[in-house]
Motif scaffolding. Structure first.
Motif, PDB file in Angstrom:
ATOM      1  N   UNK A 298       0.863  -1.169  -0.108  1.00 54.10           N
ATOM      2  CA  UNK A 298      -0.353   0.186  -0.143  1.00 54.10           C
ATOM      3  C   UNK A 298       0.752   0.801  -0.219  1.00 54.10           C
TER       4      UNK A 298
ATOM      5  N   UNK B 217     -12.321   4.709   3.575  1.00 50.76           N
ATOM      6  CA  UNK B 217     -10.729   3.675   2.684  1.00 50.76           C
ATOM      7  C   UNK B 217      -9.667   4.079   3.358  1.00 50.76           C
ATOM      8  N   UNK B 218      -9.573   5.772   3.097  1.00 50.24           N
ATOM      9  CA  UNK B 218      -8.531   6.580   3.087  1.00 50.24           C
ATOM     10  C   UNK B 218      -8.492   7.063   4.452  1.00 50.24           C
ATOM     11  N   UNK B 219      -9.215   6.881   5.617  1.00 48.60           N
ATOM     12  CA  UNK B 219      -9.423   6.676   6.780  1.00 48.60           C
ATOM     13  C   UNK B 219      -9.061   5.968   7.799  1.00 48.60           C
TER      14      UNK B 219
ATOM     15  N   UNK C 284      -6.519   3.007   5.593  1.00 48.79           N
ATOM     16  CA  UNK C 284      -5.226   3.280   5.469  1.00 48.79           C
ATOM     17  C   UNK C 284      -5.044   4.682   6.341  1.00 48.79           C
ATOM     18  N   UNK C 285      -4.812   5.360   6.786  1.00 49.40           N
ATOM     19  CA  UNK C 285      -4.187   6.954   6.713  1.00 49.40           C
ATOM     20  C   UNK C 285      -4.148   5.882   9.008  1.00 49.40           C
ATOM     21  N   UNK C 286      -5.319   5.298   9.500  1.00 51.46           N
ATOM     22  CA  UNK C 286      -4.822   5.019  10.202  1.00 51.46           C
ATOM     23  C   UNK C 286      -3.984   4.259  10.870  1.00 51.46           C
TER      24      UNK C 286
ATOM     25  N   UNK D  88      -1.645   2.909   8.172  1.00 46.23           N
ATOM     26  CA  UNK D  88      -0.136   3.699   7.881  1.00 46.23           C
ATOM     27  C   UNK D  88       0.124   4.785   8.893  1.00 46.23           C
ATOM     28  N   UNK D  89       0.253   5.352   9.558  1.00 42.74           N
ATOM     29  CA  UNK D  89       0.621   6.548  10.636  1.00 42.74           C
ATOM     30  C   UNK D  89       0.799   5.431  11.743  1.00 42.74           C
TER      31      UNK D  89
ATOM     32  N   UNK E 172     -15.149   7.809  13.899  1.00 45.09           N
ATOM     33  CA  UNK E 172     -15.082   8.611  13.240  1.00 45.09           C
ATOM     34  C   UNK E 172     -15.258   9.234  12.247  1.00 45.09           C
TER      35      UNK E 172
ATOM     36  N   UNK F  69      -4.530  11.640  10.917  1.00 46.79           N
ATOM     37  CA  UNK F  69      -4.815  10.193  10.253  1.00 46.79           C
ATOM     38  C   UNK F  69      -5.755  10.291   9.596  1.00 46.79           C
ATOM     39  N   UNK F  70      -6.241  11.101   9.173  1.00 45.80           N
ATOM     40  CA  UNK F  70      -7.516  11.555   8.196  1.00 45.80           C
ATOM     41  C   UNK F  70      -6.658  11.952   6.621  1.00 45.80           C
TER      42      UNK F  70
ATOM     43  N   UNK G 248      -3.597  12.118   6.172  1.00 42.64           N
ATOM     44  CA  UNK G 248      -2.265  11.080   5.843  1.00 42.64           C
ATOM     45  C   UNK G 248      -2.845  10.294   4.576  1.00 42.64           C
ATOM     46  N   UNK G 249      -3.977   9.824   5.098  1.00 45.09           N
ATOM     47  CA  UNK G 249      -4.606   8.360   4.146  1.00 45.09           C
ATOM     48  C   UNK G 249      -5.064   9.275   2.900  1.00 45.09           C
ATOM     49  N   UNK G 250      -5.554  10.009   3.608  1.00 47.50           N
ATOM     50  CA  UNK G 250      -6.694  10.780   2.141  1.00 47.50           C
ATOM     51  C   UNK G 250      -4.921  10.865   1.485  1.00 47.50           C
TER      52      UNK G 250
ATOM     53  N   UNK H 255      -1.810   9.447   1.750  1.00 48.11           N
ATOM     54  CA  UNK H 255      -0.379   8.529   1.027  1.00 48.11           C
ATOM     55  C   UNK H 255      -1.819   7.227   0.015  1.00 48.11           C
ATOM     56  N   UNK H 256      -2.675   7.546   0.050  1.00 46.89           N
ATOM     57  CA  UNK H 256      -3.442   6.424  -0.735  1.00 46.89           C
ATOM     58  C   UNK H 256      -3.991   7.352  -2.354  1.00 46.89           C
TER      59      UNK H 256
END
Lengths: 219, 219
Positions: A113, A154-156, A158-160, A162-163, A186, B155-156, B158-160, B162-163
């Motif tokens: 990812x 998904x981006x939310x 993934x952000x969690x 990934x970080x 959230x 994280x939100x 970053x997820x946006x 990063x993805x």
DNA sequence: CCGTCAGGTTAACGCCGTCAATCTGACGAT
DNA sequence: ATCGTCAGATTGACGGCGTTAACCTGACGG
């Protein structure tokens, strides 16, 4: 140390052994760059160029290793959603399982990812999420285009994930599962509300409105 | 081709030239692995080991290049928040600038945020975000521990970012800035509400409640 | 008994990051 | 004017990497 040679027709056996060795070494060393074809071959008990009998290059070997994990993720998500009536709640469980899985397989998750190019892996998984989101749209919990909604959710998640993986030095809470729940919750609530708003703006009394709404949900 | 040699005291000049060449090559080639010390030295017009006069190893050179970008990000975020009265709205602008910046500097962002270890870079930036969140807590828009809230919001974003960077083959909407706004808005609203809820659960009429709340905000 | 061919191996190439040893030339002290 | 010094930069080499070409080997059908 010396491997018994495979009989004709057993060509796939070495492939499996290489995959297993590569997976173990990848997890041990913690990154793909630290993984060596020589080390993989050595652990398998085979000469280095033998890897090329089953994988075109190092890249494809690593990808094959990580794709295994990905298959299991989709299986776990379907399993987690099964038996939950409310689609919105089921979606939340999927999110939690997703993040948890990423944390349990950090190396594989990063390879799949957090690199450019290899996007084909996630496509199947994305399809499943769009399904789950569609169910929420049908049930009325969400509004809008399922595909776009799925991307945001998904981006939310993934952000969690990934970080948490790449920044372990951050001041993360002790109870990670609770934090993951909060994040998923959230994202779900935020998407649900944002998808209902016709335009973005800051109301003077937005805090009071939020308080009132929360009171009704809490009480 | 031949460089004029630096006079004593000008030791930092070569350092700057190397940094510039490395940054250009990093962007050109699109990844850190494709960056070669030999190529950097060649473009600078200097022999390869000369890089070691100013950087301990390849790792530190790349990190120095990417830290430059990071400094500019924090500057842009402060600039974006300046002059906005409502702290919650300012926080949203910060989020948008953050994601936009990541998309404009994808290689640097990946190096700094999608690898293990180098977490010290983001610490300063994290401090600024905690400040902005604290202001929202003071204003009543958010509730809870600013640090934990900041982690969720980051994280939100970053997820946006990063993805978008690592999965360009996803079916992203045409209007990326609108999508970023939606995501930031989703995270902000979601956090605001989730931070007010005493416990998570699915109410039978949650969709209706959401509709009513959205109607009041829309109208 | 013998070719055949899947299933390997050996040896080598070119590139990489890195390091020890060496050179060079401007500048202050004499 | 000259000479030692030392920051600035180079040469040459080492070991390890991914990858390739050429070669070996032994079980099996004819």
């Amino acid at each position: 140390m010396k491997r018994v040679r495979a009989n004709p027709g057993e060509g796939t056996r070495l492939r499996e052994e290489i995959l297993a060795a590569a997976e173990a070494l990848l997890v041990e060393r913690g990154s793909e760059e630290a993984l060596t074809l020589r080390a993989v071959a050595g652990r398998t008990g085979v000469s280095t160029p033998s890897v090329y009998l089953h994988f075109a290059d190092k890249e494809q070997l690593i990808e094959a290793v990580c794709l295994r994990a990905w298959d299991e993720l989709e299986r776990r998500m379907r399993e987690a959603a099964q038996g939950i009536d409310d689609p919105f709640w089921a979606l939340g469980r999927c999110g939690h399982v997703y993040v948890r899985f990423a944390l349990d397989h950090p190396v594989q998750y990063r390879v799949l990812m957090m690199r450019q190019g290899s996007g084909s892996a996630a496509t199947a998984c994305f399809g499943y999420i769009v399904e789950a989101v569609s169910a929420c749209v049908t049930s009325g919990a969400l509004r809008g285009d399922p595909q776009t909604l799925a991307l945001g959710l998904w981006s939310a998640a993934h952000g969690c994930a990934s970080l948490l993986i790449s920044q372990p030095s951050f001041p993360w809470p002790d109870d990670l599962d609770a934090f993951i729940d909060d994040t998923v919750w959230m994202a779900g609530l935020g998407t649900a509300i944002a998808s209902r708003l016709s335009r973005r703006r800051v109301l003077p009394g937005v805090a009071a409105e939020l308080d009132a709404f929360a009171d009704r949900l809490n009480g």
